[in-house]
Structure formats: structure tokens, C-alpha cells
Design an enzyme around this catalytic site. Structure first.
Site, PDB file in Angstrom:
ATOM      1  N   SER A   1      28.528  43.280   2.708  1.00  0.00           N
ATOM      2  CA  SER A   1      28.668  42.152   1.780  1.00  0.00           C
ATOM      3  C   SER A   1      28.816  40.869   2.595  1.00  0.00           C
ATOM      4  O   SER A   1      28.842  40.899   3.824  1.00  0.00           O
ATOM      5  CB  SER A   1      29.876  42.370   0.871  1.00  0.00           C
ATOM      6  OG  SER A   1      31.028  42.487   1.652  1.00  0.00           O
TER       7      SER A   1
ATOM      8  N   TYR B   1      41.985  34.680  -4.127  1.00  0.00           N
ATOM      9  CA  TYR B   1      42.047  35.616  -3.001  1.00  0.00           C
ATOM     10  C   TYR B   1      41.000  36.710  -3.157  1.00  0.00           C
ATOM     11  O   TYR B   1      40.506  37.276  -2.200  1.00  0.00           O
ATOM     12  CB  TYR B   1      43.418  36.290  -2.928  1.00  0.00           C
ATOM     13  CG  TYR B   1      44.509  35.396  -2.415  1.00  0.00           C
ATOM     14  CD1 TYR B   1      44.429  34.845  -1.140  1.00  0.00           C
ATOM     15  CD2 TYR B   1      45.614  35.111  -3.193  1.00  0.00           C
ATOM     16  CE1 TYR B   1      45.432  34.015  -0.674  1.00  0.00           C
ATOM     17  CE2 TYR B   1      46.625  34.286  -2.732  1.00  0.00           C
ATOM     18  CZ  TYR B   1      46.532  33.744  -1.464  1.00  0.00           C
ATOM     19  OH  TYR B   1      47.519  32.931  -1.004  1.00  0.00           O
TER      20      TYR B   1
ATOM     21  N   ASP C   1      28.921  31.233  -6.021  1.00  0.00           N
ATOM     22  CA  ASP C   1      27.509  31.099  -5.635  1.00  0.00           C
ATOM     23  C   ASP C   1      26.772  30.099  -6.521  1.00  0.00           C
ATOM     24  O   ASP C   1      25.808  29.469  -6.091  1.00  0.00           O
ATOM     25  CB  ASP C   1      26.798  32.455  -5.692  1.00  0.00           C
ATOM     26  CG  ASP C   1      27.096  33.276  -4.443  1.00  0.00           C
ATOM     27  OD1 ASP C   1      27.297  32.666  -3.372  1.00  0.00           O
ATOM     28  OD2 ASP C   1      27.155  34.511  -4.544  1.00  0.00           O
TER      29      ASP C   1
ATOM     30  N   GLU D   1      28.766  50.453  -9.261  1.00  0.00           N
ATOM     31  CA  GLU D   1      28.719  49.564 -10.424  1.00  0.00           C
ATOM     32  C   GLU D   1      27.463  48.702 -10.482  1.00  0.00           C
ATOM     33  O   GLU D   1      27.150  48.138 -11.516  1.00  0.00           O
ATOM     34  CB  GLU D   1      29.984  48.711 -10.493  1.00  0.00           C
ATOM     35  CG  GLU D   1      30.339  48.055  -9.180  1.00  0.00           C
ATOM     36  CD  GLU D   1      31.726  47.398  -9.225  1.00  0.00           C
ATOM     37  OE1 GLU D   1      32.516  47.749 -10.090  1.00  0.00           O
ATOM     38  OE2 GLU D   1      31.956  46.527  -8.366  1.00  0.00           O
TER      39      GLU D   1
ATOM     40  N   LYS E   1      19.715  46.137  16.119  1.00  0.00           N
ATOM     41  CA  LYS E   1      19.524  47.453  15.525  1.00  0.00           C
ATOM     42  C   LYS E   1      18.888  47.339  14.135  1.00  0.00           C
ATOM     43  O   LYS E   1      19.399  46.638  13.267  1.00  0.00           O
ATOM     44  CB  LYS E   1      20.883  48.167  15.428  1.00  0.00           C
ATOM     45  CG  LYS E   1      21.412  48.589  16.792  1.00  0.00           C
ATOM     46  CD  LYS E   1      20.513  49.679  17.336  1.00  0.00           C
ATOM     47  CE  LYS E   1      20.902  50.105  18.741  1.00  0.00           C
ATOM     48  NZ  LYS E   1      19.846  50.941  19.347  1.00  0.00           N
TER      49      LYS E   1
ATOM     50  N   GLY F   1      45.083  24.207  -8.739  1.00  0.00           N
ATOM     51  CA  GLY F   1      45.710  25.507  -8.593  1.00  0.00           C
ATOM     52  C   GLY F   1      46.534  25.877  -9.806  1.00  0.00           C
ATOM     53  O   GLY F   1      46.705  25.081 -10.724  1.00  0.00           O
TER      54      GLY F   1
ATOM     55  N   CYS G   1      43.258  17.752 -10.123  1.00  0.00           N
ATOM     56  CA  CYS G   1      43.814  18.640 -11.146  1.00  0.00           C
ATOM     57  C   CYS G   1      45.298  18.902 -10.883  1.00  0.00           C
ATOM     58  O   CYS G   1      46.113  18.013 -11.098  1.00  0.00           O
ATOM     59  CB  CYS G   1      42.982  19.908 -11.245  1.00  0.00           C
ATOM     60  SG  CYS G   1      43.079  20.627 -12.899  1.00  0.00           S
TER      61      CYS G   1
ATOM     62  N   GLY H   1      46.655  18.801  -8.209  1.00  0.00           N
ATOM     63  CA  GLY H   1      46.992  17.759  -7.238  1.00  0.00           C
ATOM     64  C   GLY H   1      47.388  16.463  -7.927  1.00  0.00           C
ATOM     65  O   GLY H   1      48.277  15.742  -7.474  1.00  0.00           O
TER      66      GLY H   1
ATOM     67  N   GLU I   1      54.698  24.029 -16.782  1.00  0.00           N
ATOM     68  CA  GLU I   1      54.107  25.252 -16.225  1.00  0.00           C
ATOM     69  C   GLU I   1      55.111  25.915 -15.273  1.00  0.00           C
ATOM     70  O   GLU I   1      55.139  27.124 -15.133  1.00  0.00           O
ATOM     71  CB  GLU I   1      52.799  24.928 -15.470  1.00  0.00           C
ATOM     72  CG  GLU I   1      52.097  26.148 -14.892  1.00  0.00           C
ATOM     73  CD  GLU I   1      50.778  25.835 -14.163  1.00  0.00           C
ATOM     74  OE1 GLU I   1      50.368  24.657 -14.091  1.00  0.00           O
ATOM     75  OE2 GLU I   1      50.165  26.789 -13.653  1.00  0.00           O
TER      76      GLU I   1
ATOM     77  N   HIS J   1      37.651  17.898 -11.945  1.00  0.00           N
ATOM     78  CA  HIS J   1      37.215  18.463 -10.658  1.00  0.00           C
ATOM     79  C   HIS J   1      35.926  17.797 -10.175  1.00  0.00           C
ATOM     80  O   HIS J   1      34.835  18.323 -10.408  1.00  0.00           O
ATOM     81  CB  HIS J   1      36.984  19.968 -10.797  1.00  0.00           C
ATOM     82  CG  HIS J   1      38.237  20.738 -10.970  1.00  0.00           C
ATOM     83  ND1 HIS J   1      38.957  21.245  -9.913  1.00  0.00           N
ATOM     84  CD2 HIS J   1      38.927  21.072 -12.083  1.00  0.00           C
ATOM     85  CE1 HIS J   1      40.024  21.860 -10.362  1.00  0.00           C
ATOM     86  NE2 HIS J   1      40.032  21.773 -11.680  1.00  0.00           N
TER      87      HIS J   1
ATOM     88  N   GLU K   1      34.709  17.756  -7.337  1.00  0.00           N
ATOM     89  CA  GLU K   1      34.021  18.545  -6.304  1.00  0.00           C
ATOM     90  C   GLU K   1      32.854  19.362  -6.849  1.00  0.00           C
ATOM     91  O   GLU K   1      31.935  19.710  -6.110  1.00  0.00           O
ATOM     92  CB  GLU K   1      35.019  19.453  -5.563  1.00  0.00           C
ATOM     93  CG  GLU K   1      35.555  20.660  -6.333  1.00  0.00           C
ATOM     94  CD  GLU K   1      36.779  20.358  -7.190  1.00  0.00           C
ATOM     95  OE1 GLU K   1      36.992  19.174  -7.539  1.00  0.00           O
ATOM     96  OE2 GLU K   1      37.517  21.306  -7.525  1.00  0.00           O
TER      97      GLU K   1
HETATM   98  N1  GLN Z   1      47.745  24.706 -13.424  1.00  0.00           N
HETATM   99  C1  GLN Z   1      47.363  23.427 -13.901  1.00  0.00           C
HETATM  100  C2  GLN Z   1      46.942  23.475 -15.363  1.00  0.00           C
HETATM  101  O1  GLN Z   1      46.730  24.505 -15.896  1.00  0.00           O
HETATM  102  C3  GLN Z   1      46.248  22.839 -13.053  1.00  0.00           C
HETATM  103  C4  GLN Z   1      44.961  23.593 -13.120  1.00  0.00           C
HETATM  104  C5  GLN Z   1      44.005  23.246 -12.012  1.00  0.00           C
HETATM  105  O2  GLN Z   1      44.389  22.669 -11.006  1.00  0.00           O
HETATM  106  N2  GLN Z   1      42.764  23.668 -12.132  1.00  0.00           N
HETATM  107  O3  GLN Z   1      46.825  22.453 -16.002  1.00  0.00           O
END
Ligand code: GLN
Length: 534
Positions: A13, A54, A71, A149, A187, A355, A382, A384, A406, A508, A510
Site C-alpha cells: 500500500s 491516524y 486522495d 474486501e 526485483k 481538529g 477551524c 485553530g 466541546e 478550511h 486549504e
Molecule cells: N471540533 C471543532 C468543531 O466541531 C472544530 C472542527 C474542525 O476543526 N474541523 O466545531
């Protein structure tokens, strides 16, 4: 008639099937063809949205809110193929559809089976991208040949050529040709075995792409061709690119892959290729005028793929500003280890990505405090942004326990909280606020300066929001809401007065950056980092 390319992988993989598929898509697009890409992933999760980074790297988000495999990020960075929920399928999603049909009685009393019902469902997902204006659909099959699978997917793509005609389908198999140090030899046997596995299922690859660290000799190519039953010219070497992933399409082009595909699929409308802009961006990458260090502070710092799009967007920002960017990946859980704090202080820019969950939060808040107090350019994304609001609340406004609900349900100062649409949501999968949302930027803001326009659209993926009840107090103290949802209600972008570049966004950016079209916020951030350094 839409032609189909199927990309499978063998031997190991992580061979870069996604990158290879994206590169092929890009080359075909630049030959004037209209291309669509999709990925079929054999795992049982309905989408990767519920998976930890992860496990599977970042969760990539499309305009329509679909949560996909990373991807698809490569597809969007390399091509202009529009991606939608029809571009991402998993075993879980396929079975969900089959079972829903069975419950509705759509199968009219039949015994529902993997063949033909599941395979038919897979084939209908593939066919879904066919359209009169689409020349080629590239379908990447996740996993490795030989995985239990993956079998229904391979069976479905085998059948596909019977349905639409062999001349309309092309099978590309990506393998590894390892170098054995002791024998000082490449190989070919693993490739032979992998193709053998594929042929057992009934798929004869038309084209082999061989990942390798060293040049594959003509003799080895002939051997692979003979044993794998492919033409020698269809054995394509894909050598490791140490410098940049954006070199991959050029390597494939040198090996003539685009013409081979065009010949084999008998496509007669292809133009000559123009890659001037692509070569130009590689030239800029190779000849930077500046160099800066950006610290990315997150809890998945060690996992390369967890912030994939962020790292790529940083590189794109560097391309825009002629800067080579060194990324310092800092684990927000261990900010006080070794020289980490000094490193952070010395960085030319600090980025805190998105996150979920409480782990590592305090470190992110500390990093943001360092950026704010030392006037180091800061980009918050986000979570951040949410941490930036918490930090400002605690250290500037004096709300000692300012927090997001949260992480602390009963804080006195819920500066980040759930708004109505998310209250009462109990399912985890597919229930976040997701996808493209419009926002309006305020005059005289750094964000407006970067974008050069007031109306923007960016992708979201979150549940919590900046609590509008605190907005006035924040603004009075210098943290300004400079971007909101079009109705003015939801804060989307915040900045701090008097800081050279402190921009935090609820969305986001990015996900919308391309090497040929760097995202304005990342370009602005790197520019600020260059200025900070000099
Ligand atoms: N955990 C935060 C939320 O749910 C931020 C989510 C994120 O950073 N994608 O709003």
C-alpha cells in the site's frame, strides 16, 4: 462515448495511487479532454468522516459537503475535474444502498448477493459519471490487489468492460519494483505476482506503472512485459520524486503515458500538451528567493497525512511568494518539551489547524498566545480559530475559564458553543456543518486584502461556532469579526487589530488551494512570514 480508466495497486500500500491517478487526470485534461475522477474505497465505513486521521489521514471535504479520502485532494490540486458525492464510494455506502433497496422491495423477492447485486451497484456508481461531455472517467480502487474486501470492486470493474466494450476500458496497475541492496538489483517478481493475482480475477492490465527508486533497465522492462503479458512500451517507470510531488506528472509524461492511453482508448480529439504553467511552478519551487519557517501546531503532528492539504497549501503559498517553506511540525501536547517553545518563538509564522476533541488544546492555545504577543504571523483554521477566540477570551478579556462547550460543558464563558442547528444532533457520521458556505468580508481587513473581493465561498466541517453573544466584547477589545455568513450572523473570520497578520477562519481554505492557483490566505500568510523574517 465516455471511456474508462481503472487504476489498481499491488505489492504494497502507499504506492501513491492517488497521486498517480491525479497526474494521469491532469495530463489528459491538458491534452484537451474532459476528465472525471472518482475513488472506490473497500472499507466498511460509509465515509471516512468518522475515521481518526491516524487511521486514514485527513478527511477531505468537497464543495457539496461530502467527506472523502485525502486522495480526492490530490485530484482537486492536479485537475479541474469537478468532484461531488458521486466521486467517493466505500463498501459501507454501497451496501447501505443495496440494503435500502432490499428493504424497499426493489429486488422483487430475489436473493440479494454480492454478484450481481453489489457488483451492479458498484457498476452503477462508476457509470454515474458518464456524460456526453465527459471523455474519460478515471476510477481509482483503494487498497491492494489481494485484499479480501477489494474483491467485489475488482469483479465489478472486470465486468464493466464486458458491458461497455473492451475498447472503452483501460486497466492500469501500479506496482513496486523494489531494489535489493544485498543483491544490488531491482526485483520484478513482486510485480509478476501482483499481476498474476489480478489476472486470476480476470483482469489483464493494459498498462503497468512501476514505482521504483532506480531506473528500470530495458532488460527488466522486457522481463516484466513478458511475464505480465503486457507490451514492453506499456511498462512505465515511475521513479521516486524526492523534490516535489508536482514532478510526478512530468515523469509520467516523459514516459509517454498520455499518448499510450490515448492510443489504447482510441481517442481522436486529443490536443498537444501545454504544461508551461506547471513547469513554471516547479521552476519557482526550485529557485526560491526567500525561505521561511512555519510552525504547524496540532495533535497529529507526527502523522504526515493528517494535515495533508494544509502542508500542500503552505507549499502553494510559498510558490506564490517565491519562498521555500520549511514546516516545523509541533505536537501541541508536548509544547514544553526540549526547545519547542524557543522554536515556536523563532518561527516566521504559526498555523493551528482544525481538529476534534480536547487533547492538545492547551498547547494550541499557548502557541496562539505566543503568536499574538510576539506579533508572529498567525493563521488559525477551524479549531485553530476557535482556540484563538478562547485564548483572547482568557488572556485579554480576562475570562479565566473561557472555553468551547466541546471541551467544557459548564464553563462560565462558552465563547465557542453549539448553535441551534447542531443542538440535539446525536449521530456522529455526516452531521457536521459541511461544505461550501458563502461569507462576506469587511472593508479594511487583512482577509479582504488577501482575497481582493468581498464575497467568498469556502468549505466547512465543524459543529461548534463562535458564540455571537460575545462578539461585541471581543470587538471592543480588539478582536474583530471581519467575515460573517451573508446574513451577518455567523462569525467566519476574525482578526486582531494592530497585529501584522493574525487571521483565523472557521472554514478550511486549504481544501481550495492548487499549486497553479495558491489560496489567497495561504499566499498572504507566507507573505507576512517573509516580511516578519526580514
Ligand atoms: N471540533 C471543532 C468543531 O466541531 C472544530 C472542527 C474542525 O476543526 N474541523 O466545531
Amino acid at each position: 462515448m465516455t471511456k474508462h480508466i481503472f487504476v489498481t495497486g499491488g505489492v504494497v500500500s502507499s504506492l501513491g495511487k492517488g497521486l498517480t491517478s491525479a497526474s494521469i487526470g491532469m495530463l489528459l485534461e491538458r491534452r484537451g479532454l474532459s476528465v472525471r475522477l472518482q475513488k472506490l474505497d473497500p472499507y466498511i465505513n460509509v465515509d471516512p468522516g468518522t475515521m481518526s486521521p491516524y487511521q486514514h489521514g485527513e478527511v477531505y471535504v468537497l464543495d457539496d459537503g461530502t467527506e472523502t479520502d485525502l486522495d480526492l485532494g490530490h485530484y482537486e490540486r492536479f485537475t479541474n475535474s469537478p468532484l461531488t458525492r458521486w466521486s467517493s464510494w466505500t463498501t459501507g455506502l454501497i451496501y447501505l444502498r443495496v440494503i435500502e433497496k432490499e428493504r424497499r422491495g426493489d429486488y422483487h423477492g430475489k436473493t440479494v448477493q454480492v454478484i450481481p447485486h453489489v457488483t451492479d451497484e458498484i457498476k452503477s456508481c462508476i457509470a454515474n459519471l458518464d456524460a456526453p461531455d465527459v471523455d474519460v472517467v478515471i476510477t481509482e480502487i483503494g487498497g491492494t490487489v489481494g485484499d479480501i474486501e477489494g474483491l467485489p470492486f475488482l469483479e465489478a470493474i472486470r465486468q464493466y468492460s464486458l458491458d461497455v466494450g473492451k475498447e472503452n476500458c483501460l486497466y492500469i496497475h501500479l506496482t513496486l519494483v523494489p531494489f535489493l541492496k544485498a543483491a544490488r538489483e531491482l526485483k520484478t517478481k513482486p510485480t509478476q505476482h501482483s499481476v498474476e493475482k489480478l489476472r486470476q480475477i480476470g483482469i489483464q492490465p493494459d498498462l503497468l506503472i512501476c514505482r521504483t527508486e532506480h531506473t528500470i533497465s530495458e532488460e527488466d522492462k522486457a522481463k516484466i512485459a513478458l511475464f505480465c503479458n503486457v507490451e514492453k512500451k506499456a511498462v512505465i517507470e515511475e521513479k521516486d520524486k524526492d523534490f516535489s510531488i508536482y514532478e510526478v506528472p512530468l515523469g509520467l509524461l516523459e514516459n509517454g503515458i498520455d499518448q499510450l492511453i490515448i492510443n489504447k482508448l482510441r481517442i481522436d480529439k486529443a490536443k498537444t500538451i501545454n504544461l508551461d504553467d506547471w513547469r513554471e511552478l516547479l521552476l519557482r519551487l526550485r529557485n526560491p528567493k526567500h525561505d521561511v519557517t512555519i510552525a504547524v501546531v496540532g495533535k497529529y503532528a507526527k502523522h504526515r497525512d493528517a494535515y495533508k492539504s494544509i502542508y500542500e497549501a503552505i507549499i502553494h503559498g510559498g510558490i506564490a511568494e517565491n519562498a521555500q517553506v520549511r514546516v516545523l511540525r509541533i505536537d501541541s501536547e508536548f509544547l514544553d518539551r526540549g526547545d519547542t517553545l524557543q522554536d515556536l518563538m523563532k518561527a516566521d509564522g504559526i498555523l493551528v489547524p482544525g481538529g476534534f476533541g480536547e487533547r492538545g488544546i492547551e498547547g494550541k492555545i499557548r502557541a496562539i498566545q505566543i503568536a499574538r504577543e510576539n506579533k508572529i504571523p498567525f493563521l488559525g483554521i477551524c479549531l485553530g480559530m476557535q482556540c484563538a477566540a478562547i485564548e483572547f477570551g482568557r488572556h485579554v478579556l480576562g475570562f479565566e475559564d473561557a472555553n468551547s462547550t466541546e471541551f467544557s460543558a459548564d464553563t462560565q464563558h462558552p465563547v465557542i458553543c453549539l448553535l441551534d442547528e447542531q443542538r440535539g444532533v446525536t449521530n456522529v457520521g455526516g452531521t457536521l456543518r459541511r461544505g461550501a458556505q458563502r461569507a462576506t468580508l469587511r472593508e479594511n481587513s487583512i482577509a479582504l486584502n488577501c482575497y481582493g473581493k468581498q464575497e467568498i465561498s469556502e468549505r466547512h466541517r465543524h459543529r461548534y461556532e463562535f458564540n455571537p453573544e460575545y462578539r461585541e466584547r471581543y470587538e471592543a477589545a480588539g478582536m474583530k469579526v471581519v467575515g460573517t455568513s451573508p446574513d451577518g450572523k455567523l462569525p467566519e473570520v476574525i482578526e486582531i487589530d494592530g497585529h501584522p497578520f493574525f487571521v483565523a477562519v472557521q472554514f478550511h481554505p486549504e481544501f481550495k488551494s492548487q499549486p497553479t492557483n495558491p489560496h489567497p490566505l495561504f499566499a498572504g500568510f507566507i507573505k507576512a512570514a517573509v516580511e516578519h523574517k526580514t
